[in-house]
Design a protein around this motif. Structure first.
Motif, PDB file in Angstrom:
ATOM      1  N   UNK A   1      13.428  -5.478 -10.816  1.00  0.00           N
ATOM      2  CA  UNK A   1      13.779  -4.191 -10.245  1.00  0.00           C
ATOM      3  C   UNK A   1      13.353  -4.161  -8.788  1.00  0.00           C
ATOM      4  N   UNK A   2      13.874  -3.206  -8.039  1.00  0.00           N
ATOM      5  CA  UNK A   2      13.570  -3.090  -6.618  1.00  0.00           C
ATOM      6  C   UNK A   2      13.131  -1.665  -6.311  1.00  0.00           C
ATOM      7  N   UNK A   3      12.014  -1.538  -5.634  1.00  0.00           N
ATOM      8  CA  UNK A   3      11.526  -0.253  -5.129  1.00  0.00           C
ATOM      9  C   UNK A   3      11.712  -0.252  -3.622  1.00  0.00           C
ATOM     10  N   UNK A   4      12.371   0.778  -3.076  1.00  0.00           N
ATOM     11  CA  UNK A   4      12.626   0.801  -1.644  1.00  0.00           C
ATOM     12  C   UNK A   4      12.231   2.134  -1.021  1.00  0.00           C
ATOM     13  N   UNK A   5      11.945   2.078   0.265  1.00  0.00           N
ATOM     14  CA  UNK A   5      11.765   3.268   1.088  1.00  0.00           C
ATOM     15  C   UNK A   5      12.837   3.210   2.165  1.00  0.00           C
ATOM     16  N   UNK A   6      13.903   3.992   1.970  1.00  0.00           N
ATOM     17  CA  UNK A   6      15.039   3.972   2.879  1.00  0.00           C
ATOM     18  C   UNK A   6      15.122   5.265   3.679  1.00  0.00           C
ATOM     19  N   UNK A   7      13.963   5.791   4.072  1.00  0.00           N
ATOM     20  CA  UNK A   7      13.924   7.025   4.848  1.00  0.00           C
ATOM     21  C   UNK A   7      14.555   6.849   6.222  1.00  0.00           C
TER      22      UNK A   7
ATOM     23  N   UNK B   1       0.815  -1.210   0.000  1.00  0.00           N
ATOM     24  CA  UNK B   1       0.000   0.000   0.000  1.00  0.00           C
ATOM     25  C   UNK B   1       0.849   1.261   0.000  1.00  0.00           C
ATOM     26  N   UNK B   2       2.002   1.217   0.658  1.00  0.00           N
ATOM     27  CA  UNK B   2       2.849   2.404   0.757  1.00  0.00           C
ATOM     28  C   UNK B   2       3.793   2.575  -0.426  1.00  0.00           C
ATOM     29  N   UNK B   3       4.313   1.476  -0.969  1.00  0.00           N
ATOM     30  CA  UNK B   3       5.329   1.553  -2.017  1.00  0.00           C
ATOM     31  C   UNK B   3       4.846   1.087  -3.390  1.00  0.00           C
TER      32      UNK B   3
ATOM     33  N   UNK C   1      22.106   0.137   3.764  1.00  0.00           N
ATOM     34  CA  UNK C   1      21.353   0.532   2.580  1.00  0.00           C
ATOM     35  C   UNK C   1      21.146  -0.664   1.665  1.00  0.00           C
ATOM     36  N   UNK C   2      20.308  -0.483   0.653  1.00  0.00           N
ATOM     37  CA  UNK C   2      19.945  -1.601  -0.218  1.00  0.00           C
ATOM     38  C   UNK C   2      21.132  -2.137  -1.006  1.00  0.00           C
ATOM     39  N   UNK C   3      22.145  -1.286  -1.289  1.00  0.00           N
ATOM     40  CA  UNK C   3      23.289  -1.779  -2.051  1.00  0.00           C
ATOM     41  C   UNK C   3      24.189  -2.702  -1.221  1.00  0.00           C
ATOM     42  N   UNK C   4      23.847  -2.882   0.045  1.00  0.00           N
ATOM     43  CA  UNK C   4      24.578  -3.839   0.886  1.00  0.00           C
ATOM     44  C   UNK C   4      24.281  -5.270   0.453  1.00  0.00           C
TER      45      UNK C   4
END
Length: 336
Positions: free
Chosen positions: A170-176, A95-97, A150-153
């Motif tokens: 592909x990857x969608x992230x929320x890294x706030x 729902x959020x991403x 972070x996601x690149x880890x």
């Protein structure tokens, strides 16, 4: 933001929701232990006031038991899957991403739920909702780390039982937040549509961590379908649109397109412009060879105008690349 226990304690559950559930004492203990550990780690600094301690002490028993029952039953009862998806963080990622199609899928309870967590080197990854249909496979996940990450880890890989078809992802992230973030893995398989998919997802960390998840998911079907069997040929380009499906996830157009010359042939990706009866141009959600997915229809739409486009390059024998672009014959379909 409300904590997970406030949401769980406020849930109104009926005995009917649990008819199909069987939860072992071992499973209850495992869930309770994990939640207790998380509470001690994440909430201790918020529990300074006596009144707050009393509130949590009252709610933790019912919350832990409810959570254990909910997670255990999420793959059994669609009703309970919807309840689980309402829990913060775990079930809110689509729902959020997600795009409008994934949001609709989650709200309608059409996604499947895992809830499996693994912890290595003070990093916890939890697999959330998973959705699979003729257009794509998507899986949501959350990362909870003691140190910023972070996601690149991670090197993220996916597979399925029996081999690996041609695909892209592909990857969608929320890294706030540097220590707690969420993501959605989007996978597009080419010419791959089994009724049941055993999906494997692996997160490889830079320090040698290996998080492996497996989840069997059933392919969701669209509510409506129109067989088109419409074809056209321009020069050496030939295409055929097989069918159009629509429903909660969106509108899916399936086609074949080929460009052929002497001793040479290649698949061509078509693009479509879709305009509904209110003159709204529909947004593309995802695309791959043979399929293009658009945002869901509004309830009052009665007709669609669809215009195909072919855009591709041809490499000649002398190394020269020629760009080809064709606007193909538009057509209309009536929405019942």
């Amino acid at each position: 933001m409300k904590d997970i226990f406030e949401h769980l304690n406020n849930l109104k559950l009926d005995d009917e929701d649990f008819k199909e559930m069987e939860v072992s004492e071992v499973e209850k203990a495992r869930v309770k232990a994990k939640l207790k550990q998380s509470i001690d780690k994440k909430q201790s600094h918020k529990m300074r006031k006596q009144s707050t301690r009393k509130k949590w002490g009252y709610g933790i028993g019912a919350a832990v038991l409810a959570f254990g029952l909910l997670v255990a039953s999420a793959t059994v009862s669609p009703t309970m899957a919807q309840v689980v998806s309402s829990i913060p963080l775990i079930g809110q990622i689509y729902k959020n991403l997600g795009d409008i199609g994934l949001k609709n899928v989650s709200e309608a309870g059409l996604s499947e739920f895992s809830g499996e967590s693994k912890t290595i080197n003070e990093i916890t990854i939890t697999l959330g909702e998973i959705y699979y249909d003729n257009a794509r496979v998507t899986a949501s996940f959350s990362v909870d780390s003691e140190k910023p990450i972070t996601s690149d880890y991670f090197n993220i890989k996916h597979n399925y039982k029996g081999g690996m078809p041609l695909s892209n992802y592909g990857i969608t992230t929320d890294e706030s937040s540097p220590t707690n973030w969420t993501g959605i893995l989007n996978i597009n398989y080419s010419s791959f549509n089994p009724d049941t998919l055993e999906l494997g997802i692996t997160f490889e960390g830079k320090q040698g961590e290996l998080f492996e998840f497996k989840k069997e998911v059933v392919k969701a079907e669209y509510d409506n379908k129109i067989d088109i069997a419409k074809s056209q040929q321009i020069e050496n380009l030939k295409y055929e649109i097989h069918d159009i499906k629509w429903g909660t996830p969106g509108i899916l157009i399936s086609y074949d397109a080929q460009y052929k010359e002497e001793n040479y042939g290649r698949g061509v990706i078509l693009e479509f412009e879709v305009v509904d009866s209110s003159n709204k141009r529909l947004k593309e959600i995802s695309g791959k060879y043979g399929k293009q997915l658009f945002e869901p229809l509004e309830n009052d739409v009665t007709e669609l105008t669809i215009t195909p486009y072919a855009k591709f390059d041809i490499q000649r024998g002398d190394g020269h690349i020629e760009w080809k672009e064709h606007e193909l014959e538009p057509f209309k379909i009536t929405i019942p």
